[in-house]
Design a protein around this motif. Structure first.
Motif, mmCIF file in Angstrom:
data_model
loop_
_atom_site.group_PDB
_atom_site.id
_atom_site.type_symbol
_atom_site.label_atom_id
_atom_site.label_comp_id
_atom_site.label_asym_id
_atom_site.label_seq_id
_atom_site.Cartn_x
_atom_site.Cartn_y
_atom_site.Cartn_z
ATOM 1 N N MET A 1 -63.183 9.667 -6.508
ATOM 2 C CA MET A 1 -62.727 9.290 -5.109
ATOM 3 C C MET A 1 -63.021 7.818 -4.842
ATOM 4 O O MET A 1 -61.981 7.031 -4.374
ATOM 5 N N THR A 11 -54.343 -2.142 -5.302
ATOM 6 C CA THR A 11 -53.002 -2.373 -5.122
ATOM 7 C C THR A 11 -52.575 -2.923 -4.018
ATOM 8 O O THR A 11 -51.549 -3.658 -3.996
ATOM 9 N N GLN A 23 -47.497 -11.395 2.548
ATOM 10 C CA GLN A 23 -47.960 -11.634 3.669
ATOM 11 C C GLN A 23 -48.554 -13.095 3.739
ATOM 12 O O GLN A 23 -48.520 -13.831 4.729
ATOM 13 N N LEU B 23 -49.844 10.951 -4.173
ATOM 14 C CA LEU B 23 -50.590 9.663 -4.549
ATOM 15 C C LEU B 23 -49.917 8.611 -4.993
ATOM 16 O O LEU B 23 -50.298 7.513 -4.617
ATOM 17 N N LEU B 26 -48.266 6.907 -2.226
ATOM 18 C CA LEU B 26 -49.262 5.806 -1.558
ATOM 19 C C LEU B 26 -49.364 4.491 -2.187
ATOM 20 O O LEU B 26 -49.483 3.451 -1.676
ATOM 21 N N PHE B 27 -49.750 4.769 -3.490
ATOM 22 C CA PHE B 27 -50.025 3.488 -4.293
ATOM 23 C C PHE B 27 -48.793 2.631 -4.328
ATOM 24 O O PHE B 27 -48.772 1.382 -4.239
ATOM 25 N N VAL B 30 -48.166 0.782 -0.756
ATOM 26 C CA VAL B 30 -49.286 -0.302 -0.534
ATOM 27 C C VAL B 30 -48.953 -1.497 -1.209
ATOM 28 O O VAL B 30 -49.297 -2.290 -0.966
ATOM 29 N N GLY B 31 -48.843 -1.059 -2.645
ATOM 30 C CA GLY B 31 -48.311 -1.897 -3.748
ATOM 31 C C GLY B 31 -47.023 -3.060 -3.317
ATOM 32 O O GLY B 31 -47.270 -4.378 -3.274
ATOM 33 N N MET B 32 -46.242 -2.184 -3.236
ATOM 34 C CA MET B 32 -44.802 -3.057 -2.937
ATOM 35 C C MET B 32 -44.582 -3.876 -1.611
ATOM 36 O O MET B 32 -43.725 -4.644 -1.857
ATOM 37 N N VAL B 33 -45.240 -3.461 -0.624
ATOM 38 C CA VAL B 33 -45.229 -4.297 0.587
ATOM 39 C C VAL B 33 -46.218 -5.724 0.447
ATOM 40 O O VAL B 33 -46.050 -6.496 1.084
ATOM 41 N N SER B 34 -46.752 -5.527 -0.634
ATOM 42 C CA SER B 34 -47.604 -6.634 -0.915
ATOM 43 C C SER B 34 -47.351 -7.790 -1.945
ATOM 44 O O SER B 34 -47.111 -8.852 -1.636
ATOM 45 N N ARG B 137 -42.073 1.098 11.734
ATOM 46 C CA ARG B 137 -42.663 0.338 10.580
ATOM 47 C C ARG B 137 -44.084 0.720 10.662
ATOM 48 O O ARG B 137 -44.787 0.667 9.793
ATOM 49 N N LEU B 138 -44.724 0.282 11.999
ATOM 50 C CA LEU B 138 -46.207 0.475 12.116
ATOM 51 C C LEU B 138 -46.745 1.689 11.958
ATOM 52 O O LEU B 138 -47.631 1.895 11.176
ATOM 53 N N ALA B 144 -49.632 6.158 6.470
ATOM 54 C CA ALA B 144 -49.993 6.092 4.905
ATOM 55 C C ALA B 144 -51.439 5.863 4.901
ATOM 56 O O ALA B 144 -52.064 6.633 3.758
ATOM 57 N N TYR B 145 -52.099 5.099 5.589
ATOM 58 C CA TYR B 145 -53.511 4.983 5.301
ATOM 59 C C TYR B 145 -54.259 6.136 5.833
ATOM 60 O O TYR B 145 -55.307 6.725 5.211
ATOM 61 N N PHE B 148 -53.835 8.699 3.183
ATOM 62 C CA PHE B 148 -54.948 8.287 2.146
ATOM 63 C C PHE B 148 -56.263 8.715 2.380
ATOM 64 O O PHE B 148 -56.924 9.401 1.575
ATOM 65 N N LEU B 152 -58.567 11.658 0.527
ATOM 66 C CA LEU B 152 -59.933 11.346 -0.064
ATOM 67 C C LEU B 152 -60.739 12.753 0.808
ATOM 68 O O LEU B 152 -61.645 13.094 -0.097
ATOM 69 N N GLY B 153 -60.706 12.887 2.103
ATOM 70 C CA GLY B 153 -61.565 13.810 2.623
ATOM 71 C C GLY B 153 -61.226 15.069 2.044
ATOM 72 O O GLY B 153 -62.285 16.118 1.675
#
Lengths: 340, 223
Positions: A1, A11, A23, B23, B26-27, B30-34, B137-138, B144-145, B148, B152-153
């Motif tokens: 985890m 990522t 950004q 999963l 989500l990766f 978060v990767g593609m927007v960065s 978008r927000l 998404a967070y 995730f 995890l929980g």
């Protein structure tokens, strides 16, 4: 985890703040120009235009995109000048841009963002970012430091063709007289599935008689000129598609292809109306050049993905500001131009 | 049958398939927007069809969940823990539906073609509207967070059931035990208690149980 959490953070780029991200590019644009909520972070000053593209069918042999079949496709466009300041004077740069969104039948779209120079300044996102840092205004003079800019250009010889263009080009007094180049290479895909490397531009029918404004340039020369011309009738450009040879670079927007490459006149872009960008139909359009219909595909030009990613972040910010979503105002220090 | 209570095999296949897909999603997101590299383009090209695939799987999964009753939670779980288990499964189900729908609506609000099959975009869910895009978008990013963290929980809870409580919850979504074996002797009472709980919780509306994946909190979603 824990590993999953770390991988996720990696990522997202949180563990590598020095990695170039959309950004960071948009932050740099915003710092150079100041924060202007609701506006695009680059090419902030512009005007919406609308009309249609009348295809003559000549490009249909090279691309199955429905926009190239004979007939009309509606177009929502935007004419603009570069920089993140929506109140910049029109003669502050010789660069003019034309962005277009073709609305194809069936909900497909073709978006393109073009500039009036045949080559882009740099070839990579990293160099673009470095250029932004070099052009950051000095807090004392509010102007970029010429020495830093000179050092950047000296370190980037690929900027040579653009600089040669900029040196010999006066800021035009009209949007209508300019050619606009797609800058990046793309592929057309024909009915047999063959890929043809292409670059496109639109060339004006409007002749460029008096490029120099008659008196001292007013702040909003370009939109005044556009309104005047459109009051007399539509403005026309020809969509010219250059077919690349296998040896022509598709991954370097700083290099032109040889002049003898065959060029197809695919049809006529007809602009009929202009509208203020605050209320016009282009306001909420992100002219992401990777939004393409079936029959056109991106090349290996590294600028394309960076444009898509950075434009998306600019769009996220300005629509968030428009909606006043929580967190849409930047941290106080990011709103002022500052030294890196 | 001596089989311990477990999820229907189809529910288990859906669970693990979707666990991997979500999963990955989500990766990718978060990767593609960065990134500004060419990864942006192909990650985006995967993100949209994969989102729709997850939406379709979520609909099937909800159907399966409603059709085949989920095994009850161990009766010796404290009520508060059971509540958290049920609530967390409601949250996970809600996000499985909300994320693709918000993504689709967001692209519609942004005036983008929602390209899944090349050349045949999906119809817009909402009219093009910049400020609406701003909100969606927000929401897409924030949720998404949340998603995730919820996963995890959920994984933490599954491991708690599997490694610390050593109850039937984790096997019910992975490899159900066939027979009560000596180490699980303690399960026997638990099982009976569990079924007691099943009946002791009639206030749970029947449609709620399935949708919330309530019983699965630990149950399986060992994730």
């Amino acid at each position: 985890m824990l590993a999953l959490g770390v991988a996720f953070s990696y990522t997202a780029g949180w563990l590598a703040p020095s990695r170039l991200s959309a950004q960071r590019i948009v932050d740099a644009l915003q710092q150079n120009a100041g924060w202007h909520p609701g506006y695009r972070r680059n090419h902030a000053k512009g005007v919406c235009v609308s009309g249609y593209f009348e295809s003559n069918g000549a490009a249909a042999a090279y691309s199955v995109a429905r926009v190239f079949a004979q007939g009309r496709t509606p177009v929502i466009g935007r004419l603009a000048i570069p920089g993140g300041n929506p109140a910049a004077p029109d003669d502050s740069s010789p660069v003019r841009s034309l962005a277009l969104r073709f609305d194809l039948p069936g909900g497909e779209q073709w978006r393109t963002g073009m500039n009036n120079m045949p080559v882009f300044v740099v070839a990579t996102p990293q160099a673009f970012y470095e250029q932004l840092l070099a052009a950051r205004p000095d807090p004392a003079t509010h102007k970029p430091d010429p020495a830093r800019l000179a050092a950047f250009f000296a370190a980037h010889p690929e900027t040579g063709p653009f600089l040669a263009w900029a040196k010999t080009t006066r800021p035009s007094a009209s949007f209508a007289t300019q050619s606009y180049y797609g800058l990046d290479a793309f592929y057309f895909i024909d009915a047999a599935g063959r890929k043809h490397p292409v670059r496109w531009r639109v060339a004006p029918e409007t002749a460029d008689h008096t490029d120099a404004p008659a008196g001292p340039p007013s702040k909003d020369d370009l939109t005044d000129d556009l309104d005047r011309r459109l009051a007399q009738g539509p403005l026309r450009w020809h969509l010219l598609v250059t077919l690349g040879a296998p040896e022509d670079p598709t991954n370097d927007a700083t290099r032109v292809w040889p002049a003898e490459r065959p060029t197809i006149d695919a049809g006529t872009l007809v602009i009929e109306h202009a509208q203020d960008q605050a209320s016009g139909p282009c306001r909420d359009v992100n002219y992401d050049p990777t939004v393409l219909p079936h029959g056109i595909a991106i090349s290996d030009d590294p600028l394309l993905a960076a444009r898509a990613s950075a434009y998306a972040d600019s769009y996220r910010r300005r629509t968030g500001e428009e909606a006043h979503v929580p967190g849409s105002a930047p941290a106080a220090d990011a709103t002022k131009a500052s030294q890196p | 049958m001596n089989t311990h209570p477990a999820f229907h095999p189809l529910a288990r296949v859906l669970h693990w398939t979707m666990a991997v897909l979500i999963l990955a999603m989500l990766f990718i997101g978060v990767g593609m927007v960065s990134t500004v590299s060419s990864k942006h383009t192909w990650l985006l090209a995967i993100h949209k069809p994969l989102g729709i695939a997850i939406l379709v799987l979520a609909i099937i999964r909800l159907g399966v969940r409603l059709r085949f009753r989920a095994p009850p939670l161990p009766a010796d779980m404290p009520a508060s823990m059971q509540w958290v288990a049920h609530a967390s499964h409601w949250v996970l189900y809600a996000l499985m539906f909300a994320m693709p729908l918000i993504g689709w609506a967001m692209l519609s609000a942004g005036g983008y073609p929602v390209t899944i099959l090349h050349g045949w975009p999906l119809p817009p869910l909402v009219p093009a509207h910049g400020a609406l895009f701003g909100w969606l978008r927000l929401a897409h990013g924030v949720l998404a967070y949340v998603f995730f963290l919820a996963i995890l929980g959920h994984m933490g809870a599954a491991l708690y059931h599997g490694l610390i409580r050593r109850d039937d919850v984790l096997p019910s979504m992975s490899f159900p035990r066939r027979e009560p074996s000596p180490p699980q002797m303690s399960d026997a009472p638990a099982t009976t208690q569990a079924s007691a709980v099943g009946t002791a919780l009639p206030e749970q509306p029947p449609e709620a149980q399935p949708a919330g994946d309530p019983a699965s909190p630990g149950q399986g979603d060992a994730g």
